[in-house]
Enzyme design. Structure first.
Site, short mmCIF file in Angstrom:
data_model
loop_
_atom_site.label_atom_id
_atom_site.label_comp_id
_atom_site.label_asym_id
_atom_site.label_seq_id
_atom_site.Cartn_x
_atom_site.Cartn_y
_atom_site.Cartn_z
N GLY A 154 0.88 -1.17 0.00
CA GLY A 154 0.00 0.00 0.00
C GLY A 154 0.90 1.21 0.00
O GLY A 154 1.41 1.63 1.05
N ALA A 155 1.20 1.69 -1.21
CA ALA A 155 2.22 2.74 -1.34
C ALA A 155 1.60 4.05 -1.80
O ALA A 155 2.05 4.68 -2.75
CB ALA A 155 3.32 2.28 -2.31
N SER A 181 -8.66 14.34 7.59
CA SER A 181 -8.38 13.60 6.34
C SER A 181 -9.63 12.98 5.72
O SER A 181 -9.74 12.88 4.50
CB SER A 181 -7.35 12.51 6.61
OG SER A 181 -7.85 11.62 7.59
N LYS A 204 -6.07 7.54 19.65
CA LYS A 204 -6.09 8.20 18.34
C LYS A 204 -7.43 7.96 17.63
O LYS A 204 -7.97 8.85 16.96
CB LYS A 204 -4.93 7.67 17.48
CG LYS A 204 -4.74 8.46 16.20
CD LYS A 204 -3.52 8.04 15.41
CE LYS A 204 -3.33 8.94 14.20
NZ LYS A 204 -2.41 8.37 13.21
N ASN A 208 -13.17 13.32 12.42
CA ASN A 208 -13.28 12.90 11.02
C ASN A 208 -14.73 12.86 10.54
O ASN A 208 -15.10 13.54 9.59
CB ASN A 208 -12.63 11.52 10.82
CG ASN A 208 -11.16 11.64 10.43
OD1 ASN A 208 -10.82 12.20 9.40
ND2 ASN A 208 -10.30 11.12 11.26
N ALA A 245 1.35 12.64 5.27
CA ALA A 245 1.81 12.61 3.88
C ALA A 245 0.62 12.89 2.98
O ALA A 245 -0.53 12.67 3.38
CB ALA A 245 2.38 11.23 3.55
P1 NAD Z 1 -3.72 6.88 0.41
O1 NAD Z 1 -5.12 7.07 -0.02
O2 NAD Z 1 -2.72 7.90 -0.03
O3 NAD Z 1 -3.20 5.46 -0.08
C1 NAD Z 1 -3.94 4.30 0.19
C2 NAD Z 1 -4.16 3.54 -1.11
O4 NAD Z 1 -5.01 4.29 -1.98
C3 NAD Z 1 -2.89 3.31 -1.89
O5 NAD Z 1 -2.98 2.01 -2.41
C4 NAD Z 1 -2.94 4.36 -2.98
O6 NAD Z 1 -2.23 4.02 -4.12
C5 NAD Z 1 -4.39 4.42 -3.26
N1 NAD Z 1 -4.74 5.73 -3.83
C6 NAD Z 1 -4.42 6.96 -3.34
N2 NAD Z 1 -4.90 7.93 -4.15
C7 NAD Z 1 -5.53 7.27 -5.17
C8 NAD Z 1 -6.23 7.71 -6.33
N3 NAD Z 1 -6.38 9.01 -6.60
N4 NAD Z 1 -6.74 6.78 -7.15
C9 NAD Z 1 -6.61 5.45 -6.88
N5 NAD Z 1 -5.97 4.98 -5.81
C10 NAD Z 1 -5.43 5.87 -4.96
O7 NAD Z 1 -3.76 6.68 1.98
P2 NAD Z 1 -2.76 7.22 3.09
O8 NAD Z 1 -3.07 8.63 3.36
O9 NAD Z 1 -1.39 6.81 2.75
O10 NAD Z 1 -3.28 6.40 4.35
C11 NAD Z 1 -2.91 5.03 4.62
C12 NAD Z 1 -3.29 4.72 6.06
O11 NAD Z 1 -2.53 5.57 6.94
C13 NAD Z 1 -4.76 5.01 6.39
O12 NAD Z 1 -5.20 4.10 7.36
C14 NAD Z 1 -4.72 6.42 6.98
O13 NAD Z 1 -5.82 6.67 7.83
C15 NAD Z 1 -3.42 6.32 7.75
N6 NAD Z 1 -2.76 7.61 8.03
C16 NAD Z 1 -2.63 8.55 7.05
C17 NAD Z 1 -1.97 9.75 7.33
C18 NAD Z 1 -1.74 10.80 6.26
O14 NAD Z 1 -1.25 11.88 6.59
N7 NAD Z 1 -1.99 10.54 4.99
C19 NAD Z 1 -1.47 9.97 8.62
C20 NAD Z 1 -1.60 8.97 9.58
C21 NAD Z 1 -2.25 7.79 9.27
#
Ligand code: NAD
Length: 312
Positions: free
Chosen positions: A7-8, A260, A187, A195, A131
């Site tokens: 999950g990148a 978020s 958290k 949220n 991020a």
């Molecule tokens: P993300 O949405 O960026 O990524 C999760 C998945 O969704 C990945 O496989 C990604 O490739 C896919 N994705 C992202 N955008 C997309 C798009 N436009 N079209 C299709 N697929 C897409 O999620 P994240 O923010 O990295 O969060 C991952 C976990 O970490 C979650 O449980 C989140 O709650 C938690 N988290 C996030 C943050 C943050 O700042 N982003 C902080 C703390 C915890």
């Protein structure tokens, strides 16, 4: 260490990039084909606290995996509702010794991971890093953060500490926690109020917090989280949790931010993690015979909003 980031998206890219820059052998696995292709063609691009960096990191689509990569550590970083599908996809990368670290928001992810990984190999954690995605192959990584993590099974403390050291050496500021479930629930209380409420009401955290009803609603939701947590042996310090939530209303600090989930659903029309936050409390409430009307209703409202907006 040989590390798979399963999950990148935004967070997986942050952890993958920082671990790669520290000299670990890292591969990225994701289900978003455009993102995987962009990384393989142009590298993973990041704005890292104002500095433009590009990392040459191998990325694989989860359905077309390089099965020879024997991972020491898998860090799962999907959205909660994608976790089961990701575990299915990567199961052939998991060896007897592979540790799986879960840093997703929400509660109860161990129940999914346990189907694929022995309890001894599961680490749970919490992170204050953030991020954001810019587009396929590109992320923005600002600010500082930390990670707390712990082994799920007794007797595996050394492994948890070793993983914390690898993360810290990559600048991720990780430490071993004596009571990770407490931090996860704490958290989840912040996420379980800010949220869903700010998403449904389409308001930032200060805007919600300044309403007359805010305190009563937040207290009712936190009471439901606390009752469920108590059955699981986690005694939440409710005044401390409420103080942390009320700190989010401060306009001088983070009050003017939208959480978020608001960005996911209202801005980007994406499905939310509500089933793994308030929805998880509602399910646990049913199991333990505890009434959770606020969490149940909020989960339903967010699902209604997802449908109205045609979220995907
Ligand atoms: P993300 O949405 O960026 O990524 C999760 C998945 O969704 C990945 O496989 C990604 O490739 C896919 N994705 C992202 N955008 C997309 C798009 N436009 N079209 C299709 N697929 C897409 O999620 P994240 O923010 O990295 O969060 C991952 C976990 O970490 C979650 O449980 C989140 O709650 C938690 N988290 C996030 C943050 C943050 O700042 N982003 C902080 C703390 C915890």
């Amino acid at each position: 260490m040989k590390i798979v980031i399963a999950g990148a998206g935004a967070m997986g890219s942050r952890f993958g990039l920082m671990l790669h820059r520290a000299g670990n052998e890292v591969i990225l696995v994701d289900g978003w084909a455009d993102h995987v292709n962009a990384i393989n063609e142009n590298g993973l691009k990041a704005n890292l606290n104002g500095e433009e960096v590009v990392a040459s990191l191998p990325a694989f689509h989860k359905d077309y995996l390089e099965k020879e990569f024997a991972a020491d550590l898998v860090i799962v970083f999907t959205k909660a509702m994608q976790l089961e599908g990701m575990m299915q996809s990567i199961k052939e990368l998991l060896y007897d010794e592979t540790k799986v670290l879960c840093l997703l928001n929400g509660i109860g992810h161990e129940e999914v991971i346990e189907k694929y990984v022995p309890l001894n190999n599961i680490l749970l954690g919490n992170t204050m890093w953030t991020a954001g995605m810019v587009g396929p192959g590109e992320v923005k990584l600002f600010g500082n953060g930390s990670v707390d993590l712990q082994n799920l099974a007794p007797g595996q403390e050394e492994i948890a500490k070793e993983v914390a050291t690898v993360l810290t050496e990559a600048g991720l500021n990780a430490k071993y926690s004596e009571n990770i479930l407490y931090s996860i629930y704490k958290k989840a209380c912040v996420n379980g109020t800010m949220n869903g409420l700010c998403t449904i009401l389409d308001v930032n955290m200060a805007g919600f917090g300044e309403t007359k009803e805010a305190d009563a609603i937040v207290e009712a939701i936190v009471a439901e989280f606390a009752s469920v947590a108590k059955v699981e042996g986690v005694e939440l310090n409710v005044p401390e949790v409420l103080a942390q939530i009320k700190g989010c209303y401060n306009r001088e600090t983070i009050g003017e931010h939208f959480p978020s989930m608001h960005q996911d659903l209202i801005t980007n029309n994406r499905l939310t993690e509500i089933d793994y936050i308030n929805g998880a409390v509602a399910r646990k409430g049913l199991k333990y015979d505890i009434a959770t009307p606020y969490c149940t209703f909020l989960t339903q409202l967010v699902h209604v909003k997802e449908q109205i907006l045609g979220a995907k």
